[in-house]
Design a protein around this motif. Structure first.
Motif, short mmCIF file in Angstrom:
data_model
loop_
_atom_site.label_atom_id
_atom_site.label_comp_id
_atom_site.label_asym_id
_atom_site.label_seq_id
_atom_site.Cartn_x
_atom_site.Cartn_y
_atom_site.Cartn_z
N ILE A 130 -47.62 -23.21 0.69
CA ILE A 130 -47.29 -22.14 1.63
C ILE A 130 -46.65 -22.77 2.86
CG2 ILE A 130 -49.65 -22.12 2.57
CD1 ILE A 130 -49.21 -19.08 3.12
N ALA A 131 -45.45 -22.30 3.22
CA ALA A 131 -44.68 -22.95 4.28
C ALA A 131 -44.70 -22.18 5.59
CB ALA A 131 -43.23 -23.14 3.83
N ILE A 143 -43.33 -17.36 3.01
CA ILE A 143 -42.58 -18.12 2.00
C ILE A 143 -43.46 -19.16 1.32
CG2 ILE A 143 -41.66 -19.68 3.78
CD1 ILE A 143 -39.13 -19.88 1.99
N PHE A 144 -43.34 -19.21 -0.01
CA PHE A 144 -44.03 -20.18 -0.84
C PHE A 144 -43.00 -21.06 -1.55
CE2 PHE A 144 -47.34 -17.09 -0.27
CZ PHE A 144 -48.54 -17.78 -0.40
N PRO A 145 -42.79 -22.31 -1.09
CA PRO A 145 -41.98 -23.25 -1.89
C PRO A 145 -42.69 -23.50 -3.22
CG PRO A 145 -42.30 -24.04 0.36
CD PRO A 145 -43.25 -22.92 0.17
N HIS A 148 -42.97 -29.61 -4.52
CA HIS A 148 -43.02 -30.53 -3.37
C HIS A 148 -41.67 -30.66 -2.67
CE1 HIS A 148 -47.08 -32.13 -3.44
NE2 HIS A 148 -47.00 -32.39 -4.73
N PHE A 149 -40.62 -30.81 -3.45
CA PHE A 149 -39.31 -31.04 -2.87
C PHE A 149 -38.85 -29.83 -2.06
CE2 PHE A 149 -34.83 -32.88 -4.02
CZ PHE A 149 -34.61 -33.14 -2.67
N ALA A 150 -39.07 -28.64 -2.59
CA ALA A 150 -38.69 -27.42 -1.88
C ALA A 150 -39.47 -27.29 -0.58
CB ALA A 150 -38.91 -26.19 -2.76
N GLN A 157 -36.27 -28.31 7.92
CA GLN A 157 -35.53 -27.29 8.68
C GLN A 157 -36.40 -26.67 9.76
OE1 GLN A 157 -32.89 -24.60 6.28
NE2 GLN A 157 -33.63 -25.82 4.56
N LEU A 158 -37.68 -26.49 9.48
CA LEU A 158 -38.59 -25.99 10.50
C LEU A 158 -38.63 -26.92 11.70
CD1 LEU A 158 -41.73 -24.62 8.61
CD2 LEU A 158 -40.13 -23.29 9.99
#
Length: 294
Positions: A130-131, A143-145, A148-150, A157-158
């Motif tokens: 969870i990002a 948003i849920f990537p 790991h890479f996502a 970016q955050l």
């Protein structure tokens, strides 16, 4: 899961440098090297110190991500706003927590629901990254990537303030200006583990806002965060003497059963599909009904 890039420049470059340019973090390299993944150059295993030349193709191989046994599964529904191979974006209803709470017997947070969804879909990667998080009684975009890479790409970016999140809130009182910026540091309230307050010793915090509709005793505002402090919008408007409607923690009137705050839009860049992703989420029914009667 595999991610590949072709090197175009003429000057030789180390594999790890080239992968770093493409957003591969040190943590991802460790996963690839020591935890079931691999790093390939033109299809063959290499070390990160190997050199690349023009036309070479580097591939990062990441292992499937196994779900944690500590996170319980919930089969309650989720409201999907957007999904691709890398990101799952949801509309969180007010009253549902973003992450599990340790003191609650029945596990029903967005994380629990996403775990159930991943398992029903039989996805290879089962970890519920969870990002972004919202307070339990705030509604809107989370948003849920999906790997790991996502997650790493979004976090970068955050940190660079490249993710644009916009909110709508209903504040109690009259707003005398059409546009403003609240620039006031936020710190913990010394008398509470949960609450925050404006204070000189706090972290720099900026909230930009626009008046959208003024009622008799309340106002609808659009909000853009320039920083992401805990309870930032709630604290800043209370600091102005305009607490959010329903936000009893920060002295808001109880005209709604929850704080009138909604994350309505999110924009960020996906390096995997090489374009911006923009998601919009309409105001929920309770806030719409309140606005119509303002």
């Amino acid at each position: 899961m595999r991610f590949s890039w072709t090197y175009q420049a003429e000057e030789p470059i180390k594999v790890r440098t080239f992968l770093g340019i493409n957003g591969v973090t040190r943590a991802l390299l460790i996963i690839a090297k020591y935890h079931g993944g691999d790093i390939l150059l033109n299809g063959k295993h290499v070390w990160t110190i190997n050199m690349m030349h023009q036309g070479d193709r580097a591939t990062l191989v990441l292992p499937d991500e196994v779900a944690s046994d500590k996170v319980e599964r919930s089969d309650l529904p989720i409201d999907i706003l957007y999904e691709d191979n890398d990101y799952l974006i949801l509309n969180k209803p007010a009253g549902v927590a973003s992450v599990p709470a340790h003191h609650v017997e029945i596990a029903d947070s967005l994380v629990n629901r996403v775990k159930g969804y991943y398992q029903r879909q039989n996805y290879a990667d089962q970890v519920t990254h969870i990002a972004t998080r919202l307070d339990k009684y705030t509604s809107g975009i989370v948003i849920f990537p999906k790997h790991h890479f996502a997650h790493a790409a979004f976090d970068q970016q955050l940190k660079k303030h490249q993710v644009v999140k916009r909110y709508q809130a209903i504040v109690a009182g009259k707003l005398t200006v059409t546009h403003g910026l609240i620039d006031a540091p936020i710190q913990r309230d010394p008398e509470s583990f949960v609450k925050r307050q404006v204070g000189a010793g706090g972290r720099s915090s900026q909230t930009e806002y626009w008046r959208q509709k003024q009622g008799t005793n309340s106002c609808l505002v659009a909000v853009l965060l320039h920083t992401g402090r805990t309870h930032q919008i709630r604290v800043h408007f209370n600091y102005l003497g305009l607490p959010l409607v329903g936000d009893q923690m920060y002295d808001g009137p109880d005209w709604l059963e929850r704080q009138a705050l909604h994350c309505g839009s999110l924009c960020f860049y996906s390096p995997f599909i090489q374009k911006k992703i923009e998601v919009y989420c309409p105001l929920p029914a309770d806030m719409q009904a309140f606005i119509s009667e303002m």
